[in-house]
Scaffold this active site. Structure first.
Site, mmCIF file in Angstrom:
data_model
loop_
_atom_site.group_PDB
_atom_site.id
_atom_site.type_symbol
_atom_site.label_atom_id
_atom_site.label_comp_id
_atom_site.label_asym_id
_atom_site.label_seq_id
_atom_site.Cartn_x
_atom_site.Cartn_y
_atom_site.Cartn_z
ATOM 1 N N GLY A 169 0.817 -1.209 0.000
ATOM 2 C CA GLY A 169 0.000 0.000 0.000
ATOM 3 C C GLY A 169 0.850 1.260 0.000
ATOM 4 O O GLY A 169 2.079 1.195 0.062
ATOM 5 N N HIS B 92 -17.317 -8.037 -35.060
ATOM 6 C CA HIS B 92 -16.795 -9.407 -34.991
ATOM 7 C C HIS B 92 -15.617 -9.561 -35.948
ATOM 8 O O HIS B 92 -15.682 -9.062 -37.059
ATOM 9 C CB HIS B 92 -17.907 -10.380 -35.393
ATOM 10 C CG HIS B 92 -17.436 -11.807 -35.435
ATOM 11 N ND1 HIS B 92 -17.217 -12.530 -34.291
ATOM 12 C CD2 HIS B 92 -17.144 -12.618 -36.478
ATOM 13 C CE1 HIS B 92 -16.815 -13.745 -34.629
ATOM 14 N NE2 HIS B 92 -16.754 -13.817 -35.953
#
Ligand code: NAI
Length: 477
Positions: free
Chosen positions: A282, A456
């Site tokens: 962190g 696609h």
């Protein structure tokens, strides 16, 4: 007396509209926008170059390394694509050089942006003396600036495990690990948040033996649980050792590297010997020594509390980015918050940060992108949750790329089809999340997204399929 001019203070008569302390993505973007609005602006930076953690020791260098690691991966797996590539060789010093070139180019770019937008740059350490006054300790003495507004954009630094000091050699933070002169044979990482898992991905690809130690029961704990499971599964598959529920203690420098005592989830204690250890537990906000005690700004565990306009409890003093309480420590959040504060200062309209519309992007393989509530959070908030999930194994572009791992998960509310959250883990997941963020910002429903035509073959077809899956109507799975 603290806060009073020292002997060598030069009082700058000219008052500014805005003094920004810190030139990370939050500070410098705010400076550009302030310039665009015609505000007389100065930005203060203590480092020798503009750009902050993200540019110098965060987002940009890690992604530069990651790209090189990907290229290396392509070469070493080229046979699978029908390409023969004999004896590929990794030139790690050249990888580092490329990273530095990218950083320097961007740092120059930020300087140019300051010039172009008439933002003055002062090199030194900025400290608030009181509302409307900032002292800058420069190499030539202290300079006092008078200003209508102050923006604190001082960022954060790696948190350390108590009693442990990083060195440039064996015990490392996100800074030192970027400058290792060679790929370590073995690397242990404490903490499986974004920093930990990204470096695990990078160095595994470069050939290190990687161990990830996380004290919580799952990796990337801020993500949806299914995402954590999938990442852990893939990490194990490619040979990264993952120990969750693990505690490291007795960390010692040894002749050859570092040794640590690890208490595993099953209670067994094991001594781990590695060449390098990365601490990724962190980050703490840089709110010390910047003169907050000379203001009425309020803190919450070291983070600065702000209102929807990013203003602190002290009128005219704003805070943005990693120092702010309540928003995630992400570069794009800092930028968004900076622009909000500048709009407020310039008297323009602004929209406060919406916590649930902030994209998360973790650059592992498979990549993670997420926005909004996780399934568990949505349930805890009382929604009648309907989930749609589509695996990349049903996506033809993923097959072409040879990366079938992962899925797209849509968390929605059954009542109106509201999209509450979208969680992607898979090829380029951190890029694909863009569609979901835009959909949520535009308040599109699941049905709107089902009626949105997806080209696609693309990876983002998997999003269309996941929205269809909410009604159990995916086509390709
Ligand atoms: P983090 O707070 O995200 O993760 C730290 C992890 O370390 C947590 O899972 C915590 O449970 C674990 N931990 C803490 N103490 C431990 C201990 N003693 N032993 C074992 N595990 C321990 O912090 P991180 O990864 O350092 O990142 C800091 C910030 O920077 C985060 O807000 C992150 O989101 C941001 N960041 C974002 C990136 C991205 O968006 N791609 C990349 C890198 C950082």
């Amino acid at each position: 007396m603290d806060g009073c001019p020292k002997g060598d203070v030069t009082l700058k008569k000219m008052a500014y509209d805005l003094v920004i302390i810190g030139s990370g993505p939050g500070g410098y973007s705010a400076a550009v926008r302030a310039g665009q609005y015609g505000l007389k602006t100065v930005i203060i930076e203590k480092a020798p170059k503009l750009g902050g953690t993200c540019l110098h020791v965060g987002c940009i260098p890690t992604k530069a390394l990651l790209h090189s690691a990907e290229v290396w991966d392509y070469f070493t797996h080229a046979e699978e694509q029908g390409v023969s590539c004999e004896n590929p060789r990794l030139n790690y010093p050249a990888v580092l050089q490329r990273k530095s070139t990218i950083i320097n180019k961007h740092a120059k770019g930020v300087e140019m942006l300051m010039k172009k937008n008439k933002v003055e740059v002062i090199w030194g350490f900025g400290k608030i003396v009181g509302p409307g006054q900032v002292d800058v300790q420069t190499s030539e003495g202290t300079r006092r600036l008078e200003t209508k507004n102050i923006m604190i954009a001082t960022g954060s630094e790696a948190r350390m495990i108590p009693g442990l000091t990083p060195d440039a050699d064996r015990i490392l933070t996100n800074i030192e690990i970027l400058n290792l002169t060679a790929v370590p044979k073995s690397l242990a990482i404490i903490g499986a948040g974004a920093v930990g898992v990204e470096f695990a991905s990078i160095f595994k690809r470069f050939g290190s033996e990687v161990t990830v130690l996380e004290m919580l029961p799952r990796v990337v704990p801020v993500e949806d649980e299914d995402v954590s499971k999938e990442l852990e599964k893939y990490f194990r598959k490619i040979g990264i050792r993952v120990e969750t529920g693990a505690k490291a203690a007795n960390i010692q420098r040894t002749e050859a590297g570092v040794s640590l005592e690890v208490t595993l989830a099953n209670g067994k204690v094991e001594t781990l010997n590695v060449e390098k250890l990365l601490i990724a537990v962190g980050r703490k906000p840089n709110t010390e020594s910047i003169g907050l005690e000379n203001t009425r700004a309020e803190l919450d565990r070291g983070f600065i509390k702000v209102g929807p306009d990013q203003q602190t409890a002290e009128p005219g003093i704003y805070a943005i980015g990693d120092v702010v309480a309540g928003t995630p420590q992400l570069a794009h959040v800092a930028t968004a918050e900076g622009l909000i504060a500048v709009a407020k200062i310039a008297g323009k309209n602004f929209t406060p940060i919406k916590r649930n519309r902030i994209p998360g992007a973790t650059y592992t393989e498979p990549g993670i992108g997420s926005v909004g509530l996780t399934e568990a959070q949505a349930k805890a908030q009382g929604y009648d949750v309907k989930v749609g999930k589509f695996p990349f194994v049903g996506n033809s572009k993923a097959t072409i790329l040879g990366h079938h791992e992962g899925f797209v998960k849509v968390v929605s509310d059954a009542k109106y089809g509201e999209i509450l959250g979208v969680h992607i883990i898979g090829p380029h997941g951190y890029e694909l999340i863009a569609e979901a963020v835009a959909a949520m910002e535009a308040e599109a429903t699941v049905d709107t997204m089902i009626n949105t035509i997806h080209a696609h073959p693309t990876l983002y077809e998997a999003l269309g399929e996941a929205f269809n899956s909410v009604y159990g109507q995916a086509i390709n799975f």
